[in-house]
Design a protein around this motif. Structure first.
Motif, short mmCIF file in Angstrom:
data_model
loop_
_atom_site.label_atom_id
_atom_site.label_comp_id
_atom_site.label_asym_id
_atom_site.label_seq_id
_atom_site.Cartn_x
_atom_site.Cartn_y
_atom_site.Cartn_z
N GLN A 112 -0.97 -10.44 2.18
CA GLN A 112 -0.84 -9.09 3.29
C GLN A 112 -0.35 -9.86 4.89
O GLN A 112 -0.02 -8.25 4.95
CB GLN A 112 -0.27 -8.01 2.67
N SER B 224 2.31 -9.11 6.68
CA SER B 224 3.01 -8.18 6.98
C SER B 224 2.58 -7.11 8.34
O SER B 224 1.66 -7.78 8.31
CB SER B 224 3.59 -7.34 5.76
N GLN C 188 3.64 -1.44 7.59
CA GLN C 188 3.38 -1.60 5.83
C GLN C 188 2.11 -1.77 5.46
O GLN C 188 2.97 -1.01 3.66
CB GLN C 188 4.69 -3.25 5.77
#
Length: 357
Positions: free
Chosen positions: A180, A183, A187
């Protein structure tokens, strides 16, 4: 001879309990992994449409409710003869249906928030952050049940909070350690916030269920099954509303599921895994204790993290490891699976403490 038969029966009971514990561990871990697997799938949303992720948290919650409703079938199958022999109705009239609907709404909200988080953060971080339920359960037990909290409770909650803080930081510090990382930070922060919010509703549900079962004669398996049935009804209404306002599309979810074999298998697996998890969990709680169930939850986190590392969905992060160790220690301390004399209640309060979870 009688002694030998008694020992054989005890060994058989212990073996059956161990089987249910293993079943609970595996089914619970599979459910979390399958839910994460779903949101990772890239499938077209229609004929000729581009492939996108399976981002349908409300639809996923409906799947969970279908799985929980299967527990009602298990309840009917295991208790029908007993209830018939007692000459009483299977569905106790002492338990109004509305009590199940309240628990269902709390469960539905918690499940949906967690499903949203799967898109944003790693499954192992989701599972570890779920440990916050200890904090909120402790708080709500004091407020709504009037339950006294002792030193080991408070220290355990403090350690859980510290562990969750470190687990949360692991999503931001050394972000290259997670898939991740690409991102935006907001988020990841949102994903952790969704998990934390889910635990408020989950803890509320647990405290509410305890109140239900102390007031009405309702077996835990029936509670789970009725919550699932109520959840299906709520889900149908809610998804119709969401479809009307284009907030989520059940037809798109259906198209993606029917046009991807891995996604279809994950959906079916998630339904049965949540049913098996709840059935085995109720059995473990009845035959062992709630603390045994808490220990399995800690073990489940380890297994989920190991699978993530094995499948390269995540990479090792020492901060996440430190957070998990502290979180697990706090959970075990809170449930008195680890004890310290300095944290034990005074002798006159010991009988009361023994009744606490």
């Amino acid at each position: 001879m009688a002694l030998l038969q008694g020992q054989t029966a005890q060994h058989g009971a212990a073996g059956a309990l161990a089987s249910f514990m293993l079943l609970m561990l595996l089914s619970g871990s599979c459910n979390t992994i399958l839910m994460k697997f779903m949101v990772m799938q890239q499938v077209p949303t229609g004929p000729g449409a581009a492939s996108t992720g399976f981002d349908h948290p409300f639809f996923q919650s409906l799947l969970m409710m279908i799985g929980e409703s299967l527990c009602l079938v298990a309840y009917i199958g295991t208790h029908y003869q007993q209830k018939k022999g007692q000459g009483s109705d299977l569905m106790s009239p002492e338990a109004p249906r509305i009590v199940f609907m309240v628990a269902c709404i709390l469960d539905w909200t918690a499940t949906t928030l967690v499903n949203m988080a799967y898109v944003l953060i790693a499954a192992s971080v989701v599972q570890m952050t779920r440990g916050a339920i200890v904090i909120f359960t402790c708080l709500f037990s004091v407020i709504f049940l009037g339950r006294r909290q002792h030193g080991y409770h408070l220290v355990g909650v403090g350690l859980v909070f510290m562990g969750i803080t470190l687990v949360s930081l692991s999503a931001f510090v050394n972000p290259s350690h997670t898939p991740q990382a690409r991102s935006p930070a907001y988020q990841r922060f949102l994903g952790i916030g969704l998990c934390m919010g889910a635990q408020i509703f989950q803890a509320s549900m647990l405290v509410y269920e305890e109140k239900i079962m102390s007031r009405y004669s309702v077996p835990p398996l029936q509670v789970v099954g009725m919550e699932g049935v109520c959840g299906i009804m709520v889900g149908m209404v809610l998804l119709s509303f969401l479809n009307f306002f284009n907030l989520e599309s059940a037809p798109v979810a259906y198209y993606q599921i029917t046009h991807s074999t891995p996604l279809l298998m994950a959906v079916v697996g998630s339904i049965f895994s949540i049913a098996i998890f709840n059935y085995s969990g109720v059995t473990v709680t009845q035959q062992a204790s709630a603390t045994a169930r808490s220990t399995i939850d800690v073990s489940r986190t380890i297994l989920i993290w190991a699978v993530e590392l094995l499948l390269h969905w995540n990479t090792f992060n020492v901060i996440q490891l430190a957070g998990f160790v502290i979180l697990a220690f706090g959970t075990l301390l809170y449930n008195r699976l680890i004890t310290f004399a300095a944290l034990d209640p005074a002798p006159e309060a010991l009988p009361i403490a023994c009744k606490d979870p």
